[in-house]
Each structure stands twice: as structure tokens, then as C-alpha cells.
Design a protein around this motif. Structure first.
Motif, short mmCIF file in Angstrom:
data_model
loop_
_atom_site.label_atom_id
_atom_site.label_comp_id
_atom_site.label_asym_id
_atom_site.label_seq_id
_atom_site.Cartn_x
_atom_site.Cartn_y
_atom_site.Cartn_z
N LEU A 119 1.34 -17.95 -24.26
CA LEU A 119 1.87 -19.29 -24.01
C LEU A 119 3.35 -19.28 -23.67
CD1 LEU A 119 0.13 -21.26 -26.88
CD2 LEU A 119 0.03 -21.91 -24.48
N SER A 120 4.10 -18.37 -24.27
CA SER A 120 5.55 -18.43 -24.16
C SER A 120 6.15 -17.03 -24.20
CB SER A 120 6.12 -19.28 -25.30
OG SER A 120 7.52 -19.24 -25.33
N ASP A 121 7.17 -16.81 -23.37
CA ASP A 121 7.87 -15.53 -23.37
C ASP A 121 8.95 -15.45 -24.44
OD1 ASP A 121 6.40 -14.53 -21.24
OD2 ASP A 121 7.76 -15.40 -19.76
N ASN A 122 9.33 -16.59 -24.98
CA ASN A 122 10.48 -16.60 -25.90
C ASN A 122 10.28 -17.59 -27.05
OD1 ASN A 122 10.60 -18.85 -24.29
ND2 ASN A 122 12.80 -18.75 -23.91
N PHE A 123 9.09 -17.52 -27.67
CA PHE A 123 8.76 -18.49 -28.71
C PHE A 123 9.76 -18.44 -29.87
CE2 PHE A 123 6.66 -19.66 -32.70
CZ PHE A 123 6.23 -20.95 -32.39
N LEU A 124 10.08 -17.23 -30.37
CA LEU A 124 10.96 -17.13 -31.53
C LEU A 124 12.35 -17.68 -31.23
CD1 LEU A 124 9.99 -13.66 -33.03
CD2 LEU A 124 9.40 -15.93 -33.87
N GLN A 125 12.84 -17.40 -30.02
CA GLN A 125 14.15 -17.96 -29.63
C GLN A 125 14.09 -19.48 -29.59
OE1 GLN A 125 12.54 -15.40 -28.26
NE2 GLN A 125 13.88 -14.08 -27.04
N GLN A 126 12.96 -20.02 -29.13
CA GLN A 126 12.80 -21.47 -29.08
C GLN A 126 12.70 -22.08 -30.48
OE1 GLN A 126 13.94 -21.79 -25.97
NE2 GLN A 126 12.51 -23.50 -25.69
N VAL A 127 12.11 -21.35 -31.41
CA VAL A 127 12.06 -21.83 -32.79
C VAL A 127 13.48 -21.98 -33.34
CG1 VAL A 127 11.43 -21.19 -35.16
CG2 VAL A 127 9.76 -20.96 -33.30
N TRP A 128 14.33 -21.00 -33.05
CA TRP A 128 15.73 -21.08 -33.50
C TRP A 128 16.45 -22.27 -32.87
CZ3 TRP A 128 17.44 -18.82 -37.66
CH2 TRP A 128 16.87 -17.61 -38.09
N LYS A 129 16.01 -22.63 -31.67
CA LYS A 129 16.62 -23.75 -30.95
C LYS A 129 15.96 -25.08 -31.26
CE LYS A 129 17.40 -23.26 -26.59
NZ LYS A 129 17.16 -22.92 -25.16
N MET A 130 15.09 -25.11 -32.26
CA MET A 130 14.31 -26.32 -32.54
C MET A 130 15.19 -27.58 -32.70
SD MET A 130 11.13 -27.31 -32.91
CE MET A 130 10.15 -28.62 -33.68
N PRO A 131 16.30 -27.53 -33.42
CA PRO A 131 17.13 -28.74 -33.52
C PRO A 131 17.58 -29.27 -32.16
CG PRO A 131 17.78 -27.16 -35.19
CD PRO A 131 16.82 -26.45 -34.28
N ASP A 132 17.94 -28.37 -31.26
CA ASP A 132 18.35 -28.79 -29.91
C ASP A 132 17.16 -29.32 -29.12
OD1 ASP A 132 20.98 -28.00 -30.40
OD2 ASP A 132 20.61 -25.96 -29.68
N LEU A 133 16.01 -28.69 -29.27
CA LEU A 133 14.82 -29.14 -28.55
C LEU A 133 14.42 -30.55 -29.00
CD1 LEU A 133 12.58 -25.92 -28.68
CD2 LEU A 133 13.91 -26.76 -26.74
N VAL A 134 14.51 -30.80 -30.30
CA VAL A 134 14.17 -32.13 -30.82
C VAL A 134 15.11 -33.19 -30.25
CG1 VAL A 134 14.13 -33.57 -32.90
CG2 VAL A 134 13.07 -31.30 -32.92
N LYS A 135 16.40 -32.90 -30.27
CA LYS A 135 17.38 -33.86 -29.74
C LYS A 135 17.14 -34.11 -28.25
CE LYS A 135 21.19 -33.12 -33.01
NZ LYS A 135 20.38 -32.47 -34.05
N GLU A 136 16.85 -33.06 -27.50
CA GLU A 136 16.61 -33.21 -26.07
C GLU A 136 15.36 -34.06 -25.83
OE1 GLU A 136 15.45 -30.18 -22.49
OE2 GLU A 136 17.24 -29.64 -23.68
N LEU A 137 14.32 -33.81 -26.59
CA LEU A 137 13.10 -34.59 -26.44
C LEU A 137 13.35 -36.06 -26.75
CD1 LEU A 137 10.07 -34.92 -26.01
CD2 LEU A 137 9.71 -34.20 -28.40
N LEU A 138 14.10 -36.34 -27.80
CA LEU A 138 14.38 -37.74 -28.16
C LEU A 138 15.17 -38.44 -27.05
CD1 LEU A 138 15.24 -37.37 -31.96
CD2 LEU A 138 13.12 -38.21 -30.92
N HIS A 139 16.12 -37.73 -26.45
CA HIS A 139 16.86 -38.32 -25.33
C HIS A 139 15.93 -38.64 -24.16
CE1 HIS A 139 20.94 -38.34 -26.75
NE2 HIS A 139 20.95 -37.03 -27.03
N PHE A 140 15.00 -37.73 -23.88
CA PHE A 140 14.07 -37.98 -22.77
C PHE A 140 13.12 -39.13 -23.12
CE2 PHE A 140 14.82 -33.55 -21.02
CZ PHE A 140 15.32 -33.99 -19.80
N LEU A 141 12.69 -39.21 -24.37
CA LEU A 141 11.78 -40.29 -24.76
C LEU A 141 12.43 -41.66 -24.61
CD1 LEU A 141 10.03 -38.81 -27.95
CD2 LEU A 141 9.02 -39.17 -25.69
#
Length: 331
Positions: A119-141
Motif C-alpha cells: 500500500l505504501s512505500d513509506n508507512f513508518l515515516q508517515q506514522v511519524w508525520k501523523m500530527p502534520d497529516l491530521v492538520k493537513e486533512l482538517l484544512h482540506f476538509l
């Protein structure tokens, strides 16, 4: 008491995946008729016995065959995906089914290491970035990136009149704090955790209030429940789920949820007996009055606004009956 449904779309040993997914539609329809507040469907990848890797597909199907129950993901596993695409998908659903869409956000892989790599080439790196991913998703929503941001010129279209309601799902202090920091409602997965859920939820509530949010923090407690007309019948029905959990732990559950008869024939060794007892302690199994009492006790103990129930049985009729008996007793 507000009650909701979490559906993992389990496949019984006598079912096809299609039959299991059809059962999920019927469960959502039953939940709506019975007065449940929400129906969430989980995301899993290449896990034997679980039929749904794509909640967004099932939500389109279920939304078209229900009228008012809130529907959502429990959860969309964000590290696998770009927040922009997730926002587009759930904006689409919220446009089709106004004021009915929840987006539960999680960070688990949802499957094996091999499935995660596929599914993903960089899942663990994305887990570390979870706070940023959440904020980005909220901005898009909410299409509210500040001026000058690299994404301020684009929108997650279509823009619904009412945005999806975001929830953060978790079982840890870290997830509780992340939910509070972002002003998100929090769903604690008690059914899949050995952690101190009361302390984790208290941390969420305290962190939320420290930020002086205008809105009241919201907490869902997700629990595993099997209800039947009698305690004896509930114990018998629950046997399939409990034995299947052991089989999965031993990597033997590839045939799906076993029948009650098959489960009765499973011989437990000493180690499995201890695991079985632990699994059973983390479930509520009993008749309607017993289940009602335990749910009320748990709601008060955990300070939850809402209880979300996950029920796995061999028979689809037993599963719907469990939810019906609980609804009849509580509503």
C-alpha cells in the motif's frame, strides 16, 4: 444513552465476502430502524475473515440504502494516503449524503507488513508525520489553508454544505493528546486495548479543556458486546468470536468465524485458556438487562458521551438480534 455500531465486516466460515458485505448493509439498515446514532465500518487489508479494505466504497452503498443514520469510517488509515485525496472522497460522500458523514481517522496499518508495503512505500515515516497529516486533512476538509500556504489555491471538491465530522480514533495517550490539540472528538477502542482507557480519556478531556475550546469534547467508547435472550445463549453465541480470535492469533483463522459447533470442538491448550479468559474479560456477554447494566457502568467509569458496539457472531441473525435486544432494552 447514545449507542452506535462499529462493523468490521466479518466473514463467517460458511460465507463469501460478498455475503458478508451484504450483511453489513443489512446491519446498517437495522441499526437505523432500531435508533442507533451511527454506523461506522472498519478498514482492513488482506486480513482473512474481514471483508472491507475500502470503507469509502461501502459507505456509498450503505448511504444509498439508508436515510438518516450517520455513517463513517472507523477508521480511514491516514498514513497510507494523501490527506487531499481523503478529503475529496469524504467531501464527495458528504455531498451525496448531507449531514450524515463521519470521518474516523486512525494510524494503524490495518494488515500485515507485506500488505502495508504493497500500500505504501513509506508507512513508518508517515506514522511519524501523523500530527502534520491530521492538520493537513482538517484544512482540506474545511478548505481553510492560510493565505500563502502551498495548498491555499486548491480545494477538496466538491465542497459539501456540511463538512464531514472528523473523529480521531486511538488507544493511547498520544492519540488522546493529538485529538485534543486539534479540537477533535475522540473514539477510544476499549475492545482492542489493554491500556488504561480511563486515564487516556481523562488526558483527552483535560488537554481539550486546557485549550479552552468553545465546543464540548466528545468521547466515544467502543466495546465488544454479545447479547442474547439469556446469559447461557449469549455465552454460546460468543464462543464463535472468542475461538476465532484465538485462531487468528495462532494464524489459523483463515476460514473465517467458526460456527458454534466448530468452536465447541476446538480444544484449548493451557496458554490458550489464559488468553481465552483475558479476551472474554474484555467483552460484555449476557442478556439484555445485564448488558444494559454493564454499558451504563462503563459509560460512567470512562466518562463517555456515546457507546459504540462491535459484535462478531457466526450467524448474521444472531448479530442483528444482539443489537436489537440491546436497543429494545435501552431506547
Amino acid at each position: 444513552m447514545k449507542l452506535s455500531i462499529l462493523d468490521q465486516s466479518p466473514i463467517s466460515s460458511n460465507q463469501s465476502a460478498r455475503e458478508a458485505l451484504e450483511g453489513s448493509v443489512k446491519l446498517a439498515q437495522a441499526g437505523e430502524k432500531l435508533g442507533y446514532s451511527r454506523y461506522w465500518i472498519a478498514e482492513h487489508h488482506d486480513l482473512p475473515g474481514l471483508a472491507c479494505p475500502a470503507p469509502e466504497v461501502m459507505l456509498g452503498c450503505i448511504g444509498a440504502q439508508t436515510k438518516k443514520i450517520r455513517i463513517g469510517s472507523g477508521a480511514v488509515l491516514l498514513p497510507h494516503y494523501k490527506p487531499y485525496k481523503v478529503a475529496e472522497v469524504y467531501h464527495m460522500l458528504a455531498t451525496l449524503f448531507p449531514d450524515r458523514i463521519d470521518i474516523g481517522i486512525g494510524r494503524a496499518p490495518g494488515g500485515s507488513a507485506e500488505a502495508t508495503n504493497a500500500l505504501s512505500d513509506n508507512f513508518l515515516q508517515q506514522v511519524w508525520k501523523m500530527p502534520d497529516l491530521v492538520k493537513e486533512l482538517l484544512h482540506f476538509l474545511h478548505n481553510d489553508f492560510p493565505e500563502g500556504h502551498e495548498f491555499s489555491g486548491i480545494k477538496a471538491s466538491p465542497t459539501p454544505d456540511i463538512a464531514p465530522e472528523p473523529w480521531l480514533l486511538g488507544t493511547s495517550i498520544k492519540s488522546a493528546r493529538l485529538a485534543a490539540e486539534n479540537g477533535l472528538a475522540y473514539a477510544f477502542g476499549q475492545f482492542m486495548s489493554d491500556n488504561d482507557g480511563r486515564a487516556i480519556i481523562q488526558e483527552y478531556l483535560e488537554c481539550y479543556k486546557q485549550r479552552k475550546r468553545d465546543q464540548h469534547p466528545q468521547v466515544i467508547l467502543t466495546v465488544s458486546v454479545i447479547c442474547a435472550e439469556t446469559n447461557e445463549k449469549a455465552e454460546e453465541v460468543a464462543l464463535s468470536s472468542l475461538i476465532w480470535s484465538l485462531q487468528k492469533e495462532n494464524r489459523e483463522g483463515n476460514q473465517g468465524v467458526p460456527s458454534i459447533q466448530e468452536a465447541k470442538q476446538y480444544i484449548l491448550n493451557e496458554k490458550e485458556q489464559a488468553t481465552y479468559s483475558k479476551l472474554k474479560q474484555n467483552m460484555i456477554i449476557g442478556n439484555p438487562s445485564f448488558v444494559k447494566q454493564r454499558l451504563k457502568e462503563m459509560q460512567a467509569f470512562y466518562k463517555a458521551d456515546e457507546i459504540m458496539i462491535v459484535t462478531i457472531t457466526y450467524s448474521p441473525k444472531d448479530r442483528i438480534s444482539s443489537y436489537q435486544l440491546i436497543a429494545n432494552e435501552i431506547f
